[in-house]
Design an enzyme around this catalytic site. Structure first.
Site, PDB file in Angstrom:
ATOM      1  N   GLU A   1      10.251  10.995  -0.193  1.00  0.00           N
ATOM      2  CA  GLU A   1       8.984  10.825  -0.086  1.00  0.00           C
ATOM      3  C   GLU A   1       7.900  10.638  -1.614  1.00  0.00           C
ATOM      4  O   GLU A   1       8.699  11.611  -2.705  1.00  0.00           O
ATOM      5  CB  GLU A   1       9.344  12.995  -0.147  1.00  0.00           C
ATOM      6  CG  GLU A   1       9.669  13.517   1.352  1.00  0.00           C
ATOM      7  CD  GLU A   1      11.023  13.401   1.232  1.00  0.00           C
ATOM      8  OE1 GLU A   1      12.243  12.958   0.328  1.00  0.00           O
ATOM      9  OE2 GLU A   1      11.561  13.689   2.691  1.00  0.00           O
ATOM     10  N   SER A   2       8.075   9.658  -1.852  1.00  0.00           N
ATOM     11  CA  SER A   2       6.875   9.049  -2.613  1.00  0.00           C
ATOM     12  C   SER A   2       7.286   8.352  -3.397  1.00  0.00           C
ATOM     13  O   SER A   2       8.040   7.372  -3.447  1.00  0.00           O
ATOM     14  CB  SER A   2       6.167  10.415  -2.850  1.00  0.00           C
ATOM     15  OG  SER A   2       5.097  10.738  -1.923  1.00  0.00           O
TER      16      SER A   2
ATOM     17  N   CYS B   1       5.611  13.545  -1.547  1.00  0.00           N
ATOM     18  CA  CYS B   1       4.863  14.532  -0.163  1.00  0.00           C
ATOM     19  C   CYS B   1       5.978  15.551   0.350  1.00  0.00           C
ATOM     20  O   CYS B   1       7.121  15.638   0.048  1.00  0.00           O
ATOM     21  CB  CYS B   1       4.391  13.528   0.743  1.00  0.00           C
ATOM     22  SG  CYS B   1       5.697  12.814   0.860  1.00  0.00           S
TER      23      CYS B   1
ATOM     24  N   PHE C   1       9.639   2.918   6.753  1.00  0.00           N
ATOM     25  CA  PHE C   1      10.309   3.813   7.557  1.00  0.00           C
ATOM     26  C   PHE C   1      10.802   4.116   8.987  1.00  0.00           C
ATOM     27  O   PHE C   1       9.648   3.057   9.871  1.00  0.00           O
ATOM     28  CB  PHE C   1       9.921   5.185   6.818  1.00  0.00           C
ATOM     29  CG  PHE C   1      10.475   5.769   5.572  1.00  0.00           C
ATOM     30  CD1 PHE C   1      11.615   6.206   4.877  1.00  0.00           C
ATOM     31  CD2 PHE C   1       9.084   5.580   4.967  1.00  0.00           C
ATOM     32  CE1 PHE C   1      11.163   6.561   3.292  1.00  0.00           C
ATOM     33  CE2 PHE C   1       8.855   5.455   3.475  1.00  0.00           C
ATOM     34  CZ  PHE C   1      10.337   6.115   2.770  1.00  0.00           C
TER      35      PHE C   1
ATOM     36  N   SER D   1       5.491   3.762   2.462  1.00  0.00           N
ATOM     37  CA  SER D   1       5.169   3.247   1.126  1.00  0.00           C
ATOM     38  C   SER D   1       5.480   2.514   0.138  1.00  0.00           C
ATOM     39  O   SER D   1       6.268   1.432   0.386  1.00  0.00           O
ATOM     40  CB  SER D   1       6.765   4.809   0.039  1.00  0.00           C
ATOM     41  OG  SER D   1       6.716   6.217   0.614  1.00  0.00           O
TER      42      SER D   1
ATOM     43  N   HIS E   1       1.286   4.795  -0.521  1.00  0.00           N
ATOM     44  CA  HIS E   1       2.199   5.642   1.063  1.00  0.00           C
ATOM     45  C   HIS E   1       1.294   6.406   1.949  1.00  0.00           C
ATOM     46  O   HIS E   1       0.611   7.297   1.738  1.00  0.00           O
ATOM     47  CB  HIS E   1       2.548   7.314  -0.240  1.00  0.00           C
ATOM     48  CG  HIS E   1       3.464   6.921  -1.492  1.00  0.00           C
ATOM     49  ND1 HIS E   1       4.530   6.515  -0.836  1.00  0.00           N
ATOM     50  CD2 HIS E   1       2.658   6.972  -2.552  1.00  0.00           C
ATOM     51  CE1 HIS E   1       5.096   6.012  -2.537  1.00  0.00           C
ATOM     52  NE2 HIS E   1       4.010   6.611  -3.572  1.00  0.00           N
TER      53      HIS E   1
END
Lengths: 348, 348
Positions: free
Chosen positions: B80-81, B95, B232, B238, B252
């Site tokens: 996440e980021s 995030c 992803f 990202s 992102h």
């Protein structure tokens, strides 16, 4: 404004500390109206009678204690602060535990029905309360106030200036193209005031409003005004001042040292407010103050925000927060200053 | 950044609408450290090992998926980021439903113990969430986040820029004399993005991060960077980019049309960001974006705030909110723009 015995306000002795407390922090509502299309209505807010205001102000939990007027406006002194009524503008400022927003819908209805006018621009603002838990539930949090206002306006914009965890100043306005005449409002919300200076605003030192106005030097802030002043029992002071061409200033004082608070507000048009600000600070000697200035593009005060931006110091005060907020039709600044050096206040 | 299947993040199907949702809105923590007085510790945050970061990031509920480095910084790409570690500065951006603040106290302890360093300046910021009710209770409201931070810092300043009842951007910082090297950060937080442009960030259109970076034009935003990108499964993207002399940018992307979100952040020093902003907007074609710019007095970006003040329009966008906030050692602007004319986005 602070009143304890002479009028309808309530003195608060709450269960948590059993101490006397009065919330000087005001709720401030300014509304500009425009005439509805068509209809032969004269469209003048001053056609609302004193009796109609009395009825409306019951919803707010305050009363009219006196009034003055000139060709441009009627200025009512209230048991909790002030009401100014011009042809197209209403300014209602109330402190203590008043419920200002309770009167908004009835006020809009009255203006529509009696004056054939509708809202063109609206500004609801206040500083964070010292004791929000003592407010009526309608006013305890700004989030709740915004919910009330968002039900009435579909283009509302809510802001929190200053710091959320210290001195905060809240504003709700609407996105409109705004009024097309020059307009500006300066407010100084002062706290932790000099107790010697505050003593003038007690019955122990002055017998009435007139004496307090003169002794404190308030009559010299902007000379030549029509002044309506009142000294409350045992302490607390309010004044309205009418200036030519629809200008005013108003001062409300809660002198008790534990929760001292003084507000100064004016719409007088100046290209720089520095001298006026220094005059007011010199009279009241606060340890800190929050200053807001609204100015629209037609106003000669509209360039002052760039001066304010550069004023990191005001004689004896240093700036702790400063924000510029660009609204649809106004530039708005909000700044917090704290005393940086101890000044010996000469006796009044 | 948006990830649904390949990493440790959770896909959310909540009981209220049973729909898929991902909160792209990041929590962003930037901390500058200074060496404690005395002691022979080298004082370099890069001495914190990858394993130590993995342990710390477990508290945040995210994982390292790759990293790149140059002589000045290590850039970790997270599930996440992102995490950027320089000698004296850490930037952690996460995030989804991550719990960033849960790692703060352990991070400060680790830095003190391993690097002999203490906090000199801190910035915690985020936009309002699309769905705050889905966040961990630590992060559901900014008020609660401020309470956590106020326990750690006694000179904290919390701000809400933008509008409280629409697009809000929250910041918590501390009053310090700040760092004495030029520093600046630009963020563009974009929403309601063009679906054609967003399709590049799905496995249906691109096979990997490299292809998405090229197809979208991201590789041309600031040429010459060391890029670490990831696409992803089935969608979401990202990237970290390392530039010379400690500069970076990071992007992102949550491409799903129901909750599309793209963030662009950089500390690259420019005297004007107008061209860079237009390049980024041209790639992603948002319907609205919130822009923040921090710059300290040593930065050549420090005059750009007055340009921003005057930019009421950015090619195809009109400004709906704009604020300047003067912090102890930075000028900060926050502006909200919305598309004012429909632009036909050419296919990617």
């Amino acid at each position: 404004m602070d009143q304890h015995a002479t009028t309808g306000g309530e003195e608060i002795a709450d269960s948590t500390d059993c101490g006397h407390f009065f919330e000087g922090t005001e709720k401030l509502l300014e509304i500009w109206f425009a005439r509805n299309n068509g209809g032969g209505n004269p469209g003048d807010l001053r056609s609302i009678s004193r009796e109609e205001w009395v009825t409306l102000l019951k919803l707010v939990h305050c009363e009219i204690i006196s009034s003055k007027q000139d060709a441009d406006m009627i200025a009512y002194l209230l048991s909790e602060s002030s009401l100014f009524v011009s042809k197209r503008r209403i300014i209602l400022k109330t402190c203590g535990r008043t419920t200002l927003l309770a009167a908004l819908t009835p006020l809009l209805s009255l203006v529509k029905q009696k004056c054939g006018m509708q809202v063109m621009d609206i500004f609801y603002s206040r500083k964070n309360y010292m004791r929000p838990e003592l407010q009526h539930e309608l006013h305890q949090s700004f989030d709740d106030e915004v919910k009330v206002l968002d039900k009435l306006f579909d283009n509302g914009a809510a802001y929190a200036l200053g710091r959320l965890n210290r001195d905060t100043w809240y504003l709700y306005t609407i996105e409109t193209s705004g009024i097309n005449e020059p307009d500006q409002t300066l407010e100084l919300l002062m706290q932790d005031l000099d107790s010697t200076r505050m003593s003038a605003f007690t019955k122990a030192v002055c017998k009435d409003g007139l004496e307090a106005t003169k002794k404190s030097g308030i009559d010299q802030i902007i000379p030549g005004a029509i002044i309506d002043d009142f000294l409350f029992e045992p302490c607390g002071y309010s004044m309205n001042a009418i200036l030519p061409n629809g200008a005013y200033f108003t001062i409300h004082i809660t002198p008790e040292p534990e929760f001292s608070y003084v507000s100064f507000e004016t719409n007088v048009e100046m290209s720089t407010y520095e001298e006026l600000i220094l005059r007011v600070l010199d009279i009241f000697q606060p340890k800190k103050f929050l200053m807001t200035l609204f100015a629209n593009p037609g106003s000669s005060a509209n360039d002052f925000y760039s001066d304010i931006h550069n004023i990191g110091q005001i004689k004896g005060f240093s700036r702790h927060d400063h924000q510029l907020c660009v609204l649809k039709s106004y530039n708005l600044t909000c700044s917090v200053y704290k005393r940086s050096q101890q000044i010996e206040a000469p006796p009044i």
